[in-house]
Design a protein around this motif. Structure first.
Motif, mmCIF file in Angstrom:
data_model
loop_
_atom_site.group_PDB
_atom_site.id
_atom_site.type_symbol
_atom_site.label_atom_id
_atom_site.label_comp_id
_atom_site.label_asym_id
_atom_site.label_seq_id
_atom_site.Cartn_x
_atom_site.Cartn_y
_atom_site.Cartn_z
ATOM 1 N N ARG A 44 0.843 -1.203 0.000
ATOM 2 C CA ARG A 44 0.000 0.000 0.000
ATOM 3 C C ARG A 44 0.878 1.253 0.000
ATOM 4 N NH1 ARG A 44 -4.019 2.799 -1.820
ATOM 5 N NH2 ARG A 44 -4.954 4.237 -0.322
ATOM 6 N N GLY A 45 1.952 1.226 0.793
ATOM 7 C CA GLY A 45 2.867 2.361 0.814
ATOM 8 C C GLY A 45 3.531 2.589 -0.522
ATOM 9 N N SER A 46 3.950 1.502 -1.191
ATOM 10 C CA SER A 46 4.598 1.662 -2.493
ATOM 11 C C SER A 46 3.625 2.198 -3.529
ATOM 12 C CB SER A 46 5.192 0.324 -2.956
ATOM 13 O OG SER A 46 4.170 -0.615 -3.247
ATOM 14 N N GLU A 47 2.356 1.788 -3.457
ATOM 15 C CA GLU A 47 1.351 2.304 -4.388
ATOM 16 C C GLU A 47 1.103 3.790 -4.158
ATOM 17 O OE1 GLU A 47 -1.984 -0.159 -3.672
ATOM 18 O OE2 GLU A 47 -1.221 -1.871 -4.808
ATOM 19 N N LEU A 48 0.995 4.198 -2.892
ATOM 20 C CA LEU A 48 0.766 5.609 -2.583
ATOM 21 C C LEU A 48 1.958 6.453 -3.025
ATOM 22 C CD1 LEU A 48 -0.797 5.158 0.957
ATOM 23 C CD2 LEU A 48 -1.970 6.106 -1.038
ATOM 24 N N LEU A 49 3.164 5.930 -2.855
ATOM 25 C CA LEU A 49 4.351 6.654 -3.299
ATOM 26 C C LEU A 49 4.355 6.805 -4.807
ATOM 27 C CD1 LEU A 49 6.915 7.956 -2.198
ATOM 28 C CD2 LEU A 49 8.064 5.757 -2.443
ATOM 29 N N ARG A 50 3.970 5.755 -5.504
ATOM 30 C CA ARG A 50 3.883 5.805 -6.958
ATOM 31 C C ARG A 50 2.849 6.834 -7.409
ATOM 32 N NH1 ARG A 50 1.608 0.543 -8.745
ATOM 33 N NH2 ARG A 50 -0.253 1.566 -7.936
ATOM 34 N N ASP A 51 1.766 6.971 -6.621
ATOM 35 C CA ASP A 51 0.709 7.935 -6.955
ATOM 36 C C ASP A 51 0.991 9.329 -6.409
ATOM 37 O OD1 ASP A 51 -0.620 5.891 -8.221
ATOM 38 O OD2 ASP A 51 -1.905 5.432 -6.501
ATOM 39 N N ASP A 52 2.182 9.541 -5.864
ATOM 40 C CA ASP A 52 2.615 10.845 -5.369
ATOM 41 C C ASP A 52 1.851 11.293 -4.134
ATOM 42 O OD1 ASP A 52 4.608 12.726 -5.776
ATOM 43 O OD2 ASP A 52 3.254 14.147 -6.723
ATOM 44 N N GLN A 53 1.295 10.354 -3.381
ATOM 45 C CA GLN A 53 0.650 10.658 -2.104
ATOM 46 C C GLN A 53 1.675 10.389 -0.998
ATOM 47 O OE1 GLN A 53 -3.502 9.253 -1.685
ATOM 48 N NE2 GLN A 53 -3.359 8.525 -3.800
ATOM 49 N N ILE A 54 2.578 11.362 -0.838
ATOM 50 C CA ILE A 54 3.794 11.120 -0.074
ATOM 51 C C ILE A 54 3.517 10.932 1.418
ATOM 52 C CG2 ILE A 54 6.152 11.890 0.295
ATOM 53 C CD1 ILE A 54 5.401 11.391 -2.598
ATOM 54 N N TYR A 55 2.696 11.811 1.996
ATOM 55 C CA TYR A 55 2.443 11.716 3.432
ATOM 56 C C TYR A 55 1.733 10.412 3.773
ATOM 57 C CZ TYR A 55 3.846 16.579 4.021
ATOM 58 O OH TYR A 55 4.561 17.750 4.053
ATOM 59 N N GLU A 56 0.764 10.014 2.922
ATOM 60 C CA GLU A 56 0.063 8.751 3.165
ATOM 61 C C GLU A 56 1.015 7.568 3.023
ATOM 62 O OE1 GLU A 56 -0.821 11.126 1.174
ATOM 63 O OE2 GLU A 56 -2.824 11.831 1.734
ATOM 64 N N ALA A 57 1.922 7.640 2.035
ATOM 65 C CA ALA A 57 2.901 6.573 1.858
ATOM 66 C C ALA A 57 3.807 6.466 3.078
ATOM 67 C CB ALA A 57 3.734 6.836 0.599
ATOM 68 N N LYS A 58 4.193 7.594 3.624
ATOM 69 C CA LYS A 58 5.051 7.602 4.813
ATOM 70 C C LYS A 58 4.386 6.850 5.958
ATOM 71 C CE LYS A 58 6.925 10.944 8.173
ATOM 72 N NZ LYS A 58 5.936 10.726 9.235
ATOM 73 N N SER A 59 3.098 7.099 6.193
ATOM 74 C CA SER A 59 2.393 6.424 7.278
ATOM 75 C C SER A 59 2.341 4.917 7.065
ATOM 76 C CB SER A 59 0.971 6.988 7.402
ATOM 77 O OG SER A 59 0.993 8.363 7.731
ATOM 78 N N GLU A 60 2.057 4.497 5.837
ATOM 79 C CA GLU A 60 1.960 3.065 5.561
ATOM 80 C C GLU A 60 3.310 2.370 5.701
ATOM 81 O OE1 GLU A 60 -0.662 1.233 5.054
ATOM 82 O OE2 GLU A 60 -2.112 2.871 5.065
ATOM 83 N N LEU A 61 4.357 2.996 5.187
ATOM 84 C CA LEU A 61 5.674 2.363 5.254
ATOM 85 C C LEU A 61 6.201 2.325 6.687
ATOM 86 C CD1 LEU A 61 7.210 3.945 2.042
ATOM 87 C CD2 LEU A 61 6.541 1.551 2.365
ATOM 88 N N GLU A 62 5.928 3.363 7.461
ATOM 89 C CA GLU A 62 6.334 3.328 8.869
ATOM 90 C C GLU A 62 5.584 2.240 9.615
ATOM 91 O OE1 GLU A 62 5.675 7.359 10.057
ATOM 92 O OE2 GLU A 62 7.778 7.926 9.726
#
Length: 459
Positions: A44-62
């Motif tokens: 989910r974090g990698s998908e959000l990062l790919r979609d340029d949703q950086i803050y959301e990606a940060k939460s998922e990856l953490e």
């Protein structure tokens, strides 16, 4: 990447990390015991990062790393996330740890060298990249960043040689002819037909990382909170009882480096992980005086400071916006500014693009000078009123909120909200106080909002 100081203004990160195919949770591709929850947050974090949703990606990856702290792929993706957010000190911590644990891997070293370059730590960047190209003489990207490092150090001869080794003879020729600096964009474009912001972490590197089993996690005898770097207890130190938590002092220069505020070129206004707001002044920027923590002009006298007066339909009032106690200051010129929001509020950074925003004056922290503002009064049920600011145009706005923030859309019917939780609204709505006699349970701070728009409430 754009010019030598702005790798953020190129295209977005190009990701090609697919979701795991059926049966992918085998020991050949994933570490044992990963589990479905970890995989969900990772991909989910990698998908959000790919979609340029950086803050959301940060939460998922953490969240993924909280379940598998030693997972290389999660660490690598989180490093990219922090780089994209401009949180270079945190990205440096991640890559330094990866370099320590994976000394033979190339990708973390290239990424770390770029982070050193971005934060002006040219000596560290040079040492790391020179060591890397000695062992990997064909690594053109490392040569390119080494060339930029030499250029910024003023050693143009070595920079030109490095650009030649990077496969960029035109950059080397330009540097030798002193016709202008080389650009990170040009270095990137030689290696990828679709240059991206951070191409140092590629899909191949991620896949390679996934095949490397993480090192065993040692179980400490005492639970001790330590800094990110390895710290050994001095000989002769007193033993600590199990469960003791201590903070071991770190070298001051390391503390300063880990706390370094780096202002990304784009976007101009960002929310730092510390809770502060970092803003670049390019023209005009308005901020509440009690929220200003630091102002760094690009050159002496390059930022003019004046009180921002209230603008109403009747004209410009003598009293400043924000009142005489916490007035707004208009900053004009070129520079950088650090803002914090006093408790109990936390900052929210957003952009406006045409739709009018109405926000309580006490909640407004800062806004772009490109936004037109006007001030009105918001009536309350007790007969008093509060300041209400209307913002129209395109630009940044910073608002103080008490998390969590919620939004409610109106559908033609009036919406009632408690004024102590009201932040403002988007669109055109008519506020009307509800008297205690009308209010259920004799509530004294209800406000009716009718019209078409979205109401923002918090707390």
């Amino acid at each position: 990447m754009g010019d030598p100081d702005d790798p953020e203004d190129r295209a977005r990160v190009h990701w090609s990390v697919p979701p795991p195919p059926p049966g992918a949770m085998s020991s050949e591709t994933m570490s044992p015991g990963l589990g479905e929850e970890f995989l969900f947050h990772l991909y989910r974090g990698s998908e959000l990062l790919r979609d340029d949703q950086i803050y959301e990606a940060k939460s998922e990856l953490e969240r993924a790393l909280s379940l598998q702290p030693r997972d290389v792929e999660s660490q690598s993706l989180l490093g990219v996330t922090y780089f994209r957010l401009g949180h270079y000190p945190r990205a440096i911590q991640i890559y330094e740890e990866l370099v320590r644990e994976r000394p033979s891997e190339v990708a973390p070293r290239v990424n770390l060298g770029l982070c050193y370059l971005k934060t002006g730590q040219l000596g560290l960047a040079r040492t790391l990249l020179e060591e890397l190209v000695q062992h990997k003489p064909d690594h053109t990207r490392a040569w390119g960043y080494l060339g930029l490092t030499f250029q910024r150090l003023g050693d143009y001869d070595k920079a030109a040689v490095a650009f030649d080794r990077a496969g960029r003879p035109q950059l080397a020729a330009r540097l030798r002819a002193s016709s202008g600096p080389a650009s990170e964009a040009a270095i990137e474009s030689n290696h990828d037909p679709a240059p991206s912001t951070v191409q140092e972490i590629t899909a191949d590197q991620v896949r390679a990382a996934k095949t490397v089993p993480p090192p065993p996690v040692a179980v400490p005898e005492a639970r001790v909170s330590t800094p990110p770097e390895s710290v050994r207890r001095p000989s002769g130190a007193h033993s600590m009882a199990p469960g003791t938590r201590v903070s071991i002092p770190a070298p001051l220069d390391r503390v300063a480096r880990d706390s370094l505020l780096v202002f990304p070129e784009r976007p101009r206004v960002v929310l730092h992980e510390s809770g502060s707001v970092l803003a670049r002044i390019e023209g005009s920027f308005n901020a509440r005086s009690d929220c200003l923590r630091a102002l760094a002009p690009e050159s002496p006298g390059s930022v003019a400071r004046t009180l921002l007066r209230r603008k109403a339909r009747a004209g410009i009032a003598e009293e400043p916006l924000g009142g005489t106690v916490t007035p707004f200051v208009a900053l004009e010129g070129q520079g950088r500014v650090v803002l914090t929001v006093p408790a109990p509020f936390t900052p929210m950074v957003a952009t406006l693009d045409g739709e009018p925003l109405y926000v309580l004056e006490e909640r407004l922290v800062a806004f772009d000078g490109a936004l037109a503002h006007s001030v009105g009064r918001l009536p309350f049920a007790d007969g008093t009123s509060g300041g209400l600011v209307q913002l129209i145009g395109s630009g940044f706005v910073v608002i103080g909120t008490r998390p969590p923030l919620h939004a409610l859309e109106t559908t033609g019917r009036p919406l009632e909200a408690r004024t102590k939780h009201l932040v403002g609204w988007i669109g055109r709505m008519i506020p009307r106080p509800i008297s205690r006699d009308e209010a259920p349970a004799a509530l004294a701070d209800l406000l009716s909002l009718s019209g078409s728009g979205t109401v923002l409430i918090d707390g």
